[in-house]
Design an enzyme around this catalytic site. Structure first.
Site, PDB file in Angstrom:
ATOM      1  N   ASP A 102       0.841  -1.191   0.000  1.00 36.03           N
ATOM      2  CA  ASP A 102       0.000   0.000   0.000  1.00 36.03           C
ATOM      3  C   ASP A 102       0.875   1.240   0.000  1.00 36.03           C
ATOM      4  O   ASP A 102       1.968   1.228  -0.572  1.00 36.03           O
ATOM      5  CB  ASP A 102      -0.956  -0.037   1.193  1.00 36.03           C
ATOM      6  CG  ASP A 102      -0.235  -0.345   2.517  1.00 36.03           C
ATOM      7  OD1 ASP A 102       0.933   0.072   2.672  1.00 36.03           O
ATOM      8  OD2 ASP A 102      -0.840  -0.988   3.402  1.00 36.03           O
ATOM      9  N   SER A 103       0.418   2.320   0.638  1.00 35.30           N
ATOM     10  CA  SER A 103       1.160   3.577   0.606  1.00 35.30           C
ATOM     11  C   SER A 103       2.537   3.467   1.247  1.00 35.30           C
ATOM     12  O   SER A 103       3.468   4.173   0.846  1.00 35.30           O
ATOM     13  CB  SER A 103       0.350   4.675   1.297  1.00 35.30           C
ATOM     14  OG  SER A 103      -0.031   4.274   2.604  1.00 35.30           O
TER      15      SER A 103
END
Length: 351
Positions: free
Chosen positions: A139-140
């Site tokens: 993810d981020s």
């Protein structure tokens, strides 16, 4: 993100692609996921490499949304911001007989595509092929979301300007081992639930595609990573459930997460029979992420999985945008991964 880089020898060749046909297109090695035509991309961390004995090289773009880093012989010499439809010429001052160029996309583009049309010059030279491959799915945190920011509170423009995937833990780790890599990550997405329950395909549903259109299938020919690192769960568990979400209890969310994660790893195993899996998690969400990843790993091992381990990290400063890992945190996480790999040298399968 510093932009005080050496600009000498950099020229705008114009907004026409006519120059491309007049020059010789150099052989190119690409890393990360791209799609035709040319090198259309959306996933973060894509990169392009070439080598030439010429002291002048032209780069051609059709991209109005991304920032790129250009490196010459391992040294960053230029940031290219939103180049648009253009060709750019770089004149090398290197004394080397052969110059090696690397162009890295450092921003995240979710809703739009960019295109790199290639390097052009005379006197092509050979690149040294890499035998090692490592894949990062996440993810981020894996993207490097706002990791170069000097502050936590950021506007959307500041997030874009301070995201540098090349300084995230994945590329840092891969470069240490001279390995090709893919960064298959999307900010805000989880295994079954996105951040705060927002609507959108979670990462396992995005994963089969080269673009985020749900139809451009990824062709994995030539991609058989020895190591696959997965870091997913922050978005599933970092916020409370909202009314209207499909899980009525936290226990139901956890069970769905575990079942889907196990199925995702099994699907990856079917395509990568020799790969080593490393499942990562932070100490966030009061330990919920770590607890669920631990159970996922146990289920897989109880089912016969032997090439899988977990790696947990804590003590980060989260100094990036919106309390995301900073560059210092990326270095720490990369150090943990490298420590695991160095303790298991056979993971590279002799390559």
């Amino acid at each position: 993100m510093t932009k005080a880089l050496w600009l000498a020898g950099w020229f705008l060749a114009g907004t026409s692609f006519a120059a491309i046909a007049a020059a010789d297109t150099l052989p190119l090695h690409s890393g990360g996921r791209t799609a035709a035509p040319v090198y259309t991309h959306q996933w973060p961390g894509v990169y392009f490499e070439t080598a030439t004995a010429s002291k002048s090289v032209t780069l051609s773009f059709d991209d109005s949304i991304n920032i790129y880093k250009l490196s010459l012989n391992g040294e960053v010499v230029k940031l290219i911001e939103k180049p648009g439809q253009t060709t750019l010429r770089f004149d090398s001052k290197s004394t080397k007989a052969v110059d090696v160029y690397r162009l890295e996309k450092i921003t995240e583009s979710q809703g739009q595509t960019g295109r790199f049309l290639g390097f052009s010059a005379d006197k092509p030279a050979a690149l040294t092929a890499r035998a090692r491959q490592i894949e990062f799915i996440g993810d981020s945190y894996t993207v490097g979301y706002g990791n170069t920011s000097p502050k936590r509170e950021c506007t959307n423009d500041e997030v874009w300007a301070t995201t540098d995937t090349s300084q995230a833990f994945g590329p840092l780790t891969a470069k240490h081992y001279e390995a090709d890599y893919q960064i298959n990550a999307f900010s805000g997405r989880g295994i079954v639930r996105n951040y705060n329950g927002f609507i959108g395909d979670p990462l396992p549903k995005l994963y089969p595609y080269s673009l985020f259109d749900g139809k451009t299938a990824y062709d994995a020919t030539g991609w058989q990573p020895q190591i696959i690192v997965i870091g997913l769960g922050t978005n599933d568990f970092s916020t409370a459930l909202n009314p209207g979400e499909k899980w009525t209890t936290r226990e139901a969310l956890q069970a769905d997460y575990r079942d889907t994660y196990v199925a995702f790893v099994k699907s990856l195993r079917a395509k990568n029979p020799q790969a080593q899996f490393i499942l990562m998690a932070s100490d966030g969400a009061n330990g919920e992420i770590r607890a669920q990843v631990t159970q996922v790993a146990k289920t897989l091992k109880d089912g016969g999985e032997t090439r899988l381990d977990t790696l947990f990290f804590d003590g980060l400063d989260f100094g990036g945008c919106h309390a995301h890992p900073s560059v210092a945190d990326d270095l720490k996480i990369s150090g943990l991964i490298k420590g695991w790999i160095d303790a298991h040298p056979g993971v590279w399968q002799g390559k």
